[in-house]
Design a protein around this motif. Sequence first.
Motif, mmCIF file in Angstrom:
data_model
loop_
_atom_site.group_PDB
_atom_site.id
_atom_site.type_symbol
_atom_site.label_atom_id
_atom_site.label_comp_id
_atom_site.label_asym_id
_atom_site.label_seq_id
_atom_site.Cartn_x
_atom_site.Cartn_y
_atom_site.Cartn_z
ATOM 1 N N ASP A 207 5.915 4.796 -10.755
ATOM 2 C CA ASP A 207 5.333 5.887 -11.519
ATOM 3 C C ASP A 207 3.915 5.515 -11.945
ATOM 4 O O ASP A 207 3.692 4.443 -12.521
ATOM 5 C CB ASP A 207 6.200 6.168 -12.746
ATOM 6 C CG ASP A 207 5.633 7.266 -13.616
ATOM 7 O OD1 ASP A 207 5.398 8.365 -13.091
ATOM 8 O OD2 ASP A 207 5.419 7.017 -14.817
ATOM 9 N N ALA A 208 2.970 6.394 -11.669
ATOM 10 C CA ALA A 208 1.567 6.086 -11.938
ATOM 11 C C ALA A 208 1.280 5.929 -13.430
ATOM 12 O O ALA A 208 0.413 5.143 -13.817
ATOM 13 C CB ALA A 208 0.676 7.184 -11.346
ATOM 14 N N GLU A 209 2.016 6.644 -14.273
ATOM 15 C CA GLU A 209 1.737 6.609 -15.714
ATOM 16 C C GLU A 209 2.419 5.427 -16.400
ATOM 17 O O GLU A 209 1.767 4.645 -17.102
ATOM 18 C CB GLU A 209 2.180 7.918 -16.362
ATOM 19 C CG GLU A 209 1.905 7.965 -17.859
ATOM 20 C CD GLU A 209 2.310 9.287 -18.484
ATOM 21 O OE1 GLU A 209 2.318 9.369 -19.724
ATOM 22 O OE2 GLU A 209 2.635 10.232 -17.732
ATOM 23 N N THR A 210 3.738 5.298 -16.217
ATOM 24 C CA THR A 210 4.471 4.250 -16.924
ATOM 25 C C THR A 210 4.466 2.923 -16.184
ATOM 26 O O THR A 210 4.814 1.889 -16.765
ATOM 27 C CB THR A 210 5.935 4.664 -17.125
ATOM 28 O OG1 THR A 210 6.579 4.744 -15.845
ATOM 29 C CG2 THR A 210 6.037 6.006 -17.831
ATOM 30 N N ALA B 210 12.495 11.611 -11.124
ATOM 31 C CA ALA B 210 11.187 11.636 -11.785
ATOM 32 C C ALA B 210 11.073 10.696 -12.976
ATOM 33 O O ALA B 210 10.026 10.104 -13.200
ATOM 34 C CB ALA B 210 10.864 13.064 -12.217
ATOM 35 N N ASP B 211 12.122 10.521 -13.765
ATOM 36 C CA ASP B 211 12.006 9.636 -14.933
ATOM 37 C C ASP B 211 13.178 8.663 -14.997
ATOM 38 O O ASP B 211 13.589 8.244 -16.074
ATOM 39 C CB ASP B 211 11.924 10.448 -16.225
ATOM 40 C CG ASP B 211 13.233 11.164 -16.564
ATOM 41 O OD1 ASP B 211 14.037 11.411 -15.626
ATOM 42 O OD2 ASP B 211 13.459 11.460 -17.750
ATOM 43 N N ILE B 212 13.702 8.297 -13.827
ATOM 44 C CA ILE B 212 14.866 7.417 -13.753
ATOM 45 C C ILE B 212 14.488 6.133 -13.023
ATOM 46 O O ILE B 212 13.794 6.157 -12.007
ATOM 47 C CB ILE B 212 16.044 8.104 -13.026
ATOM 48 C CG1 ILE B 212 16.471 9.356 -13.788
ATOM 49 C CG2 ILE B 212 17.216 7.150 -12.869
ATOM 50 C CD1 ILE B 212 17.517 10.180 -13.066
ATOM 51 N N THR B 213 14.956 5.014 -13.557
ATOM 52 C CA THR B 213 14.721 3.721 -12.933
ATOM 53 C C THR B 213 16.021 2.936 -12.922
ATOM 54 O O THR B 213 17.024 3.356 -13.487
ATOM 55 C CB THR B 213 13.626 2.940 -13.690
ATOM 56 O OG1 THR B 213 13.338 1.727 -12.982
ATOM 57 C CG2 THR B 213 14.052 2.615 -15.110
ATOM 58 N N GLU C 87 0.833 -1.205 0.000
ATOM 59 C CA GLU C 87 0.000 0.000 0.000
ATOM 60 C C GLU C 87 0.865 1.251 0.000
ATOM 61 O O GLU C 87 0.594 2.212 -0.736
ATOM 62 C CB GLU C 87 -0.903 -0.013 1.236
ATOM 63 C CG GLU C 87 -1.780 1.216 1.399
ATOM 64 C CD GLU C 87 -2.981 1.242 0.467
ATOM 65 O OE1 GLU C 87 -3.699 2.258 0.489
ATOM 66 O OE2 GLU C 87 -3.196 0.266 -0.268
ATOM 67 N N VAL C 88 1.909 1.262 0.803
ATOM 68 C CA VAL C 88 2.799 2.420 0.857
ATOM 69 C C VAL C 88 3.512 2.618 -0.473
ATOM 70 O O VAL C 88 3.586 3.741 -0.996
ATOM 71 C CB VAL C 88 3.821 2.259 2.008
ATOM 72 C CG1 VAL C 88 4.915 3.312 1.919
ATOM 73 C CG2 VAL C 88 3.118 2.371 3.355
ATOM 74 N N MET C 89 4.035 1.537 -1.039
ATOM 75 C CA MET C 89 4.747 1.660 -2.311
ATOM 76 C C MET C 89 3.824 2.153 -3.424
ATOM 77 O O MET C 89 4.220 2.964 -4.257
ATOM 78 C CB MET C 89 5.358 0.307 -2.700
ATOM 79 C CG MET C 89 6.549 -0.094 -1.859
ATOM 80 S SD MET C 89 7.487 -1.468 -2.595
ATOM 81 C CE MET C 89 6.347 -2.824 -2.402
ATOM 82 N N ARG C 90 2.606 1.674 -3.416
ATOM 83 C CA ARG C 90 1.656 1.980 -4.493
ATOM 84 C C ARG C 90 0.987 3.342 -4.325
ATOM 85 O O ARG C 90 0.726 4.043 -5.300
ATOM 86 C CB ARG C 90 0.609 0.869 -4.485
ATOM 87 C CG ARG C 90 -0.558 1.062 -5.417
ATOM 88 C CD ARG C 90 -0.356 0.397 -6.736
ATOM 89 N NE ARG C 90 -1.627 0.246 -7.408
ATOM 90 C CZ ARG C 90 -2.296 1.216 -8.023
ATOM 91 N NH1 ARG C 90 -1.787 2.429 -8.080
ATOM 92 N NH2 ARG C 90 -3.459 0.984 -8.604
ATOM 93 N N HIS C 91 0.725 3.764 -3.063
ATOM 94 C CA HIS C 91 -0.131 4.921 -2.833
ATOM 95 C C HIS C 91 0.482 5.956 -1.891
ATOM 96 O O HIS C 91 -0.247 6.676 -1.211
ATOM 97 C CB HIS C 91 -1.474 4.467 -2.253
ATOM 98 C CG HIS C 91 -2.268 3.589 -3.160
ATOM 99 N ND1 HIS C 91 -2.789 4.022 -4.358
ATOM 100 C CD2 HIS C 91 -2.633 2.289 -3.035
ATOM 101 C CE1 HIS C 91 -3.454 3.033 -4.937
ATOM 102 N NE2 HIS C 91 -3.370 1.967 -4.163
#
Length: 383
Positions: A188-191, A203-206, A167-171
């Motif tokens: 990231d909620a979008e990708t 923000a856009d790094i994995t 839950e913490v990781m997701r929300h």
Amino acid sequence: MTSDELRPLTGPPEYPNALRDVLGKTDEEIAEKIDDRFNQLFYGDPWTEAIFYPDLSNTDRAYIWDVLHEQVRTEGIGFGMIITVELDKRREFDRLWRYAKVWLERTSGPSEGYFRSWCDTPAGRTVRCTDPFGLQQLAMALLFAHGRWGSGTGGIDYGADAIALLEVMRHKETLNGGVDDGVTNTFDAETKLVFDVPHVDAADITRPSAAMPAYYELWAQATGDPFWSEAAARAREHWKAVAHPRTGLIPVRARFDGTPVTGSERFGSESYRALLNIALDHVWFGVDPWQVEEADRLLAFFSSKGMDYYVGSYTLDGVALGARESALIVMNGVTGLVATTEERAKFIEAAWATELTTGQPRYYSGMLHLLSLLTLSGQFRVY
């Protein structure tokens, strides 16, 4: 959701045992080696062999010690919990989880519910962080413990703790009422890609080695949340985007579009974890033929360097950068579980023949060593 509402996890009907079927090792030989390696890492000489130590303030707790960096990392605690649940070592598992809850879990502030760890930066420094790789190992280990031992048979509700961490990781942002002090969700909620760290600066790094589609499929099974199935599909696609088309080598960090991050545009020790994740996804779900192609490509590259001469770090196009590392030898053995090339046997044999590292570098190589034996013997299983 409560522990009672978690759905059972389903793995494959069979787990391949390459140590028996490719190398001809007996069940007794395999069991003896795994038992020996476990005892050395968990109960060997504390100065030169062991990485599992009791918490002297309370011996019902214990930790995994990164000897080289003199740190406790969630990666190590998580790997230790995965190993102990797979080997049915409940006492050691519980001691590790109690330590994490008492000493690593943040109990207030924007990062509440996350766990303290250490991360290596592109600049080569080690900094305090929340490490998504470790968080995911903890969550998966807890779900396996729930499936193997049950959540109502002892002092720890494994299922409830797994649900809370997922839950913490997701929300996280919803729980915080937005982005508070830069702290974000882990994904990231979008990708649907996992962040390098859960912070706006990433923000856009994995990290490709933190992508665990096999875990995500199981989380979707357990919770019924389709987000996790979507995350699994996206992780598989990202691996294809970042792996070098000729060598198969995978960078330490990459942007969501697959571009390697400056300072992390190499195949290094952290990349080895991606080889294990690819193998697990293939063994447990086997839905992506590219993974077999990738395994063949990787072993062809390392074979071209010579079994006794390939090193532990390369540019993505194959220029050697570092010294030989036993952790890569055992992870290439795991890659042999997926590969179809005739040369796969020699990589599996090399993993079997490798001795545990002793001294200061023993933490990371030791964890991957034991995980490789579990995977190659068909004992890294879904519970």
